[in-house]
Write an enzyme that holds these catalytic residues in place. Structure first.
Site, short mmCIF file in Angstrom:
data_model
loop_
_atom_site.label_atom_id
_atom_site.label_comp_id
_atom_site.label_asym_id
_atom_site.label_seq_id
_atom_site.Cartn_x
_atom_site.Cartn_y
_atom_site.Cartn_z
CG HIS A 1 -0.26 -0.12 2.52
ND1 HIS A 1 0.05 0.96 3.32
CD2 HIS A 1 0.17 -1.21 3.19
CE1 HIS A 1 0.66 0.53 4.42
NE2 HIS A 1 0.74 -0.78 4.36
CG HIS B 1 4.99 5.56 4.96
ND1 HIS B 1 5.20 5.47 6.32
CD2 HIS B 1 3.80 6.18 4.81
CE1 HIS B 1 4.18 6.00 6.96
NE2 HIS B 1 3.32 6.45 6.07
CG HIS C 1 0.41 8.50 2.39
ND1 HIS C 1 -0.40 7.41 2.60
CD2 HIS C 1 1.19 8.62 3.49
CE1 HIS C 1 -0.12 6.88 3.78
NE2 HIS C 1 0.84 7.60 4.34
CG HIS D 1 3.44 10.32 6.71
ND1 HIS D 1 2.25 9.62 6.65
CD2 HIS D 1 3.12 11.63 6.52
CE1 HIS D 1 1.25 10.46 6.43
NE2 HIS D 1 1.77 11.69 6.34
#
Length: 269
Positions: free
Chosen positions: A66, A92, A94, A119
């Site tokens: 994800h 990671h 987004h 993040h």
């Protein structure tokens, strides 16, 4: 923010609380940062980051289904204005990409969604490990940086990371970055930030995260963002896109900012 089980994507957000009750809590993340709901505080100390300079060592970079996640050494840590020390665990991203417009940040500013969000996840040093801290009431802190597009310049500090995305196309694949410089990946201004108490932004959504969202954004080229949006596959063999959670109600929480004026969305010279 991703630390727990794999999420199936934003379309399933409404059902998260059926399996993870905390996802329906009153202190969820991300949020929309609005000037009229922010309290200005004058802080003598900003965020103190140690070990974020360039390091030549092995950093595992993994497609976790994800997002893409980079493991960080415990020599990296962050001391926040109240004096608490948090140890780095992983970083990671987004992003968006499924719509015609590139926008995939989790936090928004005055309703504006940025292109990407980074993040860096830390855990409270009072605990012996991340596993011990991740469910503790004061266990976690996340340093977040919003990313926008600079149409003209490639961000060379991201080149190594971007070039390795093709090596982790499928979930479970891991490659190794031989160097990483978080100090240069982050924006130059590490002092000005928003802060609030919130949650993990993916299941199990535990409400134990102290968020620090930097006011100054990071700039990537459009080509770099497109590479991030189109390189990875999820567990269903689909291109991994729009891996962000939508903003959650602020409720009775207070967001603080240690700077007077709102950051402007500006292009790099």
């Amino acid at each position: 923010m991703s630390t727990g089980p794999t999420q199936d994507g934003p379309l399933d957000e409404a059902h998260w609380s059926q399996e993870y009750p905390a996802c329906a809590g009153k202190r969820q993340s991300p949020i929309n940062l609005q000037a009229r709901k922010i309290r200005y505080v004058r802080l003598r100390k900003g965020l103190l980051l140690t070990g974020y300079q360039a390091q030549d060592r092995k950093f595992n970079m993994t497609n976790v289904g994800h997002t893409v996640m980079i493991s960080l050494p415990s020599s990296m840590h962050m001391v926040v204005p109240d004096g608490t020390k948090y140890i780095a665990k992983q970083m990671h991203f987004h992003w968006g990409g499924a719509s015609s417009e590139m926008s995939g940040s989790e936090h928004t500013i005055e309703g504006i969604r940025y292109v990407t969000e980074m993040h860096i996840v830390h855990y409270n040093s009072k605990y012996n490990s991340f596993d011990e801290a991740q469910y503790a009431p004061d266990g976690l802190a996340v340093l977040a940086a919003l990313i926008e597009v600079d149409d003209y310049a490639e961000n060379t500090y991201f080149s190594n990371f971007i070039s390795h995305l093709e090596d982790v196309r499928y979930p479970g694949q891991t490659t190794v970055l031989k160097t990483l410089d978080l100090e240069d990946i982050l924006p130059p201004n590490l002092h000005d930030h928003y802060s609030y108490k919130g949650s993990m932004s993916s299941p199990p959504c535990t409400e134990n995260v102290y968020w620090f969202v930097l006011a100054e954004s990071v700039k990537l080229s459009k080509a770099q963002v497109l590479k991030l949006e189109n390189s990875l596959l999820d567990g269903r063999n689909n291109t991994l896109q729009d891996n962000y959670r939508h903003t959650q109600p602020l409720n009775d929480r207070v967001v603080e900012a240690n700077f007077n004026n709102r950051p402007s969305r500006r292009r790099a010279n």
